[in-house]
Design an enzyme around this catalytic site. Sequence first.
Site, PDB file in Angstrom:
ATOM      1  N   ARG A  34       0.840  -1.202   0.000  1.00 46.69           N
ATOM      2  CA  ARG A  34       0.000   0.000   0.000  1.00 46.69           C
ATOM      3  C   ARG A  34       0.879   1.258   0.000  1.00 46.69           C
ATOM      4  O   ARG A  34       1.891   1.313   0.706  1.00 46.69           O
ATOM      5  CB  ARG A  34      -0.945  -0.006   1.203  1.00 46.69           C
ATOM      6  CG  ARG A  34      -1.962  -1.138   1.074  1.00 46.69           C
ATOM      7  CD  ARG A  34      -3.061  -1.103   2.112  1.00 46.69           C
ATOM      8  NE  ARG A  34      -3.812  -2.351   2.042  1.00 46.69           N
ATOM      9  CZ  ARG A  34      -4.803  -2.597   1.175  1.00 46.69           C
ATOM     10  NH1 ARG A  34      -5.206  -1.657   0.351  1.00 46.69           N
ATOM     11  NH2 ARG A  34      -5.409  -3.768   1.153  1.00 46.69           N
ATOM     12  N   ASP A  35       0.446   2.227  -0.808  1.00 51.24           N
ATOM     13  CA  ASP A  35       1.164   3.509  -0.869  1.00 51.24           C
ATOM     14  C   ASP A  35       1.014   4.214   0.477  1.00 51.24           C
ATOM     15  O   ASP A  35      -0.078   4.263   1.059  1.00 51.24           O
ATOM     16  CB  ASP A  35       0.607   4.381  -1.998  1.00 51.24           C
ATOM     17  CG  ASP A  35       1.530   5.526  -2.355  1.00 51.24           C
ATOM     18  OD1 ASP A  35       2.068   5.533  -3.472  1.00 51.24           O
ATOM     19  OD2 ASP A  35       1.720   6.426  -1.493  1.00 51.24           O
ATOM     20  N   ASN A  96       4.795   6.380 -13.539  1.00 52.62           N
ATOM     21  CA  ASN A  96       5.553   7.604 -13.774  1.00 52.62           C
ATOM     22  C   ASN A  96       7.008   7.230 -14.090  1.00 52.62           C
ATOM     23  O   ASN A  96       7.588   6.361 -13.435  1.00 52.62           O
ATOM     24  CB  ASN A  96       5.509   8.497 -12.526  1.00 52.62           C
ATOM     25  CG  ASN A  96       4.099   8.950 -12.190  1.00 52.62           C
ATOM     26  OD1 ASN A  96       3.327   9.281 -13.079  1.00 52.62           O
ATOM     27  ND2 ASN A  96       3.753   8.949 -10.903  1.00 52.62           N
ATOM     28  N   VAL A 105      10.511   7.906  -7.001  1.00 57.69           N
ATOM     29  CA  VAL A 105      11.331   6.774  -6.542  1.00 57.69           C
ATOM     30  C   VAL A 105      11.853   6.024  -7.775  1.00 57.69           C
ATOM     31  O   VAL A 105      11.060   5.514  -8.578  1.00 57.69           O
ATOM     32  CB  VAL A 105      10.513   5.819  -5.644  1.00 57.69           C
ATOM     33  CG1 VAL A 105      11.387   4.665  -5.170  1.00 57.69           C
ATOM     34  CG2 VAL A 105       9.915   6.580  -4.462  1.00 57.69           C
ATOM     35  N   HIS A 109       7.684   1.139 -10.543  1.00 55.93           N
ATOM     36  CA  HIS A 109       6.479   0.802  -9.789  1.00 55.93           C
ATOM     37  C   HIS A 109       5.288   1.248 -10.591  1.00 55.93           C
ATOM     38  O   HIS A 109       5.318   2.269 -11.269  1.00 55.93           O
ATOM     39  CB  HIS A 109       6.467   1.477  -8.409  1.00 55.93           C
ATOM     40  CG  HIS A 109       6.750   2.948  -8.436  1.00 55.93           C
ATOM     41  ND1 HIS A 109       8.018   3.455  -8.593  1.00 55.93           N
ATOM     42  CD2 HIS A 109       5.919   4.022  -8.322  1.00 55.93           C
ATOM     43  CE1 HIS A 109       7.964   4.781  -8.577  1.00 55.93           C
ATOM     44  NE2 HIS A 109       6.701   5.155  -8.428  1.00 55.93           N
ATOM     45  N   HIS A 111       1.317   2.297 -10.005  1.00 60.99           N
ATOM     46  CA  HIS A 111       0.291   2.643  -9.017  1.00 60.99           C
ATOM     47  C   HIS A 111      -1.019   2.015  -9.486  1.00 60.99           C
ATOM     48  O   HIS A 111      -1.411   2.188 -10.646  1.00 60.99           O
ATOM     49  CB  HIS A 111       0.065   4.153  -8.964  1.00 60.99           C
ATOM     50  CG  HIS A 111       1.251   4.974  -8.565  1.00 60.99           C
ATOM     51  ND1 HIS A 111       1.351   5.602  -7.351  1.00 60.99           N
ATOM     52  CD2 HIS A 111       2.388   5.294  -9.238  1.00 60.99           C
ATOM     53  CE1 HIS A 111       2.483   6.286  -7.289  1.00 60.99           C
ATOM     54  NE2 HIS A 111       3.141   6.121  -8.421  1.00 60.99           N
TER      55      HIS A 111
HETATM   56  P1  AMP Z   1       6.216   8.201  -7.979  1.00 59.47           P
HETATM   57  O1  AMP Z   1       6.016   9.687  -7.941  1.00 59.47           O
HETATM   58  O2  AMP Z   1       5.458   7.567  -9.109  1.00 59.47           O
HETATM   59  O3  AMP Z   1       7.683   7.833  -7.972  1.00 59.47           O
HETATM   60  O4  AMP Z   1       5.531   7.634  -6.681  1.00 59.47           O
HETATM   61  C1  AMP Z   1       6.223   7.235  -5.541  1.00 59.47           C
HETATM   62  C2  AMP Z   1       5.193   6.807  -4.540  1.00 59.47           C
HETATM   63  O5  AMP Z   1       5.844   6.087  -3.520  1.00 59.47           O
HETATM   64  C3  AMP Z   1       4.419   7.936  -3.874  1.00 59.47           C
HETATM   65  O6  AMP Z   1       3.030   7.779  -4.133  1.00 59.47           O
HETATM   66  C4  AMP Z   1       4.744   7.776  -2.387  1.00 59.47           C
HETATM   67  O7  AMP Z   1       3.641   8.076  -1.557  1.00 59.47           O
HETATM   68  C5  AMP Z   1       5.140   6.321  -2.321  1.00 59.47           C
HETATM   69  N1  AMP Z   1       6.037   5.957  -1.221  1.00 59.47           N
HETATM   70  C6  AMP Z   1       7.203   6.552  -0.890  1.00 59.47           C
HETATM   71  N2  AMP Z   1       7.763   5.920   0.157  1.00 59.47           N
HETATM   72  C7  AMP Z   1       6.939   4.875   0.468  1.00 59.47           C
HETATM   73  C8  AMP Z   1       6.958   3.844   1.448  1.00 59.47           C
HETATM   74  N3  AMP Z   1       7.973   3.743   2.345  1.00 59.47           N
HETATM   75  N4  AMP Z   1       5.943   2.960   1.489  1.00 59.47           N
HETATM   76  C9  AMP Z   1       4.927   3.061   0.611  1.00 59.47           C
HETATM   77  N5  AMP Z   1       4.858   3.996  -0.349  1.00 59.47           N
HETATM   78  C10 AMP Z   1       5.836   4.910  -0.408  1.00 59.47           C
END
Ligand code: AMP
Length: 124
Positions: A34-35, A96, A105, A109, A111
Amino acid sequence: MTYIYDNQNIFAKILRGEIPNDTVLETDHALAFRDINAQRPLHVLVIPKGSYVSFDHFAKEASGIEIIGFTRAIGKVCDILGVSIDAGDGFRMIANSGEHGVQEVPHLHVHILGGSSAGRMIQS
Ligand code: AMP
């Protein structure tokens, strides 16, 4: 083009068990959790276990088994969340990539967003 993978990114740390996560599904080739900052009632990230920066990196360099494993895991997550088109109300899937994709990140990944309408595809 050479893809440079930073093994200190937060999802690499999650995969190594250095940071906790709220796991939805783990398979040989993928982890879904989960995000931490959910944007919809259901918001799960699915990541491959291999060291891939982005979807284009994965699409070009992952093995067939990794690609099948990752893709099947996404299907299973949709079933677990109850958002599959055959049994639920659908979902938005986002990957993304890089600077213009506003990727935070640098580990691939996707979403999976569901539980309410995702709204228009792009807001601005
Ligand atoms: P992006 O902008 O597509 O790289 O999305 C990165 C996502 O990772 C964001 O929606 C963050 O809320 C999520 N995120 C960052 N750290 C964590 C974590 N430790 N556990 C779960 N989700 C995370």
